[in-house]
Design a protein around this motif. Structure first.
Motif, PDB file in Angstrom:
ATOM      1  N   THR A  96      65.866  48.325  21.531  1.00 40.80           N
ATOM      2  CA  THR A  96      65.179  46.960  21.369  1.00 40.80           C
ATOM      3  C   THR A  96      66.264  46.098  21.132  1.00 40.80           C
ATOM      4  OG1 THR A  96      64.996  47.721  18.986  1.00 40.80           O
ATOM      5  CG2 THR A  96      62.999  47.835  20.524  1.00 40.80           C
TER       6      THR A  96
ATOM      7  N   ALA B 166      60.673  45.106  24.601  1.00 39.98           N
ATOM      8  CA  ALA B 166      60.819  43.693  24.195  1.00 39.98           C
ATOM      9  C   ALA B 166      62.174  43.786  23.315  1.00 39.98           C
ATOM     10  CB  ALA B 166      59.784  42.978  23.451  1.00 39.98           C
ATOM     11  N   GLN B 167      63.132  42.760  23.629  1.00 39.38           N
ATOM     12  CA  GLN B 167      64.146  42.857  22.684  1.00 39.38           C
ATOM     13  C   GLN B 167      64.119  42.071  21.541  1.00 39.38           C
ATOM     14  OE1 GLN B 167      67.659  44.334  24.010  1.00 39.38           O
ATOM     15  NE2 GLN B 167      65.813  45.134  25.183  1.00 39.38           N
TER      16      GLN B 167
END
Length: 149
Positions: free
Chosen positions: A134, A94-95
């Motif tokens: 990320t 997940a960024q």
């Protein structure tokens, strides 16, 4: 489960579902993984960090292609590229949001006592290592510039 095994399973699912866009994206990932693992000449698998970098490069390439197609008024070519981006991004961590990245960069700047744009390389190195897959490098760079200037 390794990324290659995961990709192979997803390729089978895409074939069964007759999802050509996903299939094309997954085959591209499989190809890049194979090229990267044979390029090093070693028999060992790629590290998770190398896999993330490879996936990020594929996403970046497709986003850039979609941007160019959009500028040339070719939405028929841009849409499949963006659809492939969505497929590939499922395999990335997940960024972080820009606010979260900014908090991490601010913490690094405070810890190192960096000031001025001359310290950008040092801060970028630490931030890139800490944020790993990320956050995009461009986002990190923009935030570092903003905080150091």
């Amino acid at each position: 489960m390794s990324l290659q095994t995961l990709i192979m399973d997803e390729i089978k699912n895409a074939m069964k579902a007759k999802d050509t866009v996903a299939l094309e994206a997954l085959r591209a990932v499989k190809s890049e993984l194979l090229l990267a693992s044979t390029a090093s000449g070693s028999k060992e698998d790629l590290s998770e960090e190398d896999e993330i970098k490879l996936l990020q490069r594929l996403v970046k390439t497709r986003k850039e292609s979609a941007r160019i197609f959009t500028e040339q008024n070719r939405p028929d070519l841009a849409e499949p590229e963006l659809a492939q981006v969505a497929v590939i991004e499922k395999f990335l961590p997940a960024q972080l949001s820009e606010e979260e990245v900014e908090a991490v960069v601010a913490k690094i700047i405070a810890e190192t006592g960096a000031s001025g744009i001359a310290s950008m390389g040092k801060v970028m190195g630490l931030a890139s290592a800490q944020l790993g897959g990320t956050a995009e490098g461009k986002t990190i760079s923009t935030i570092v510039k903003k905080l150091l200037s």
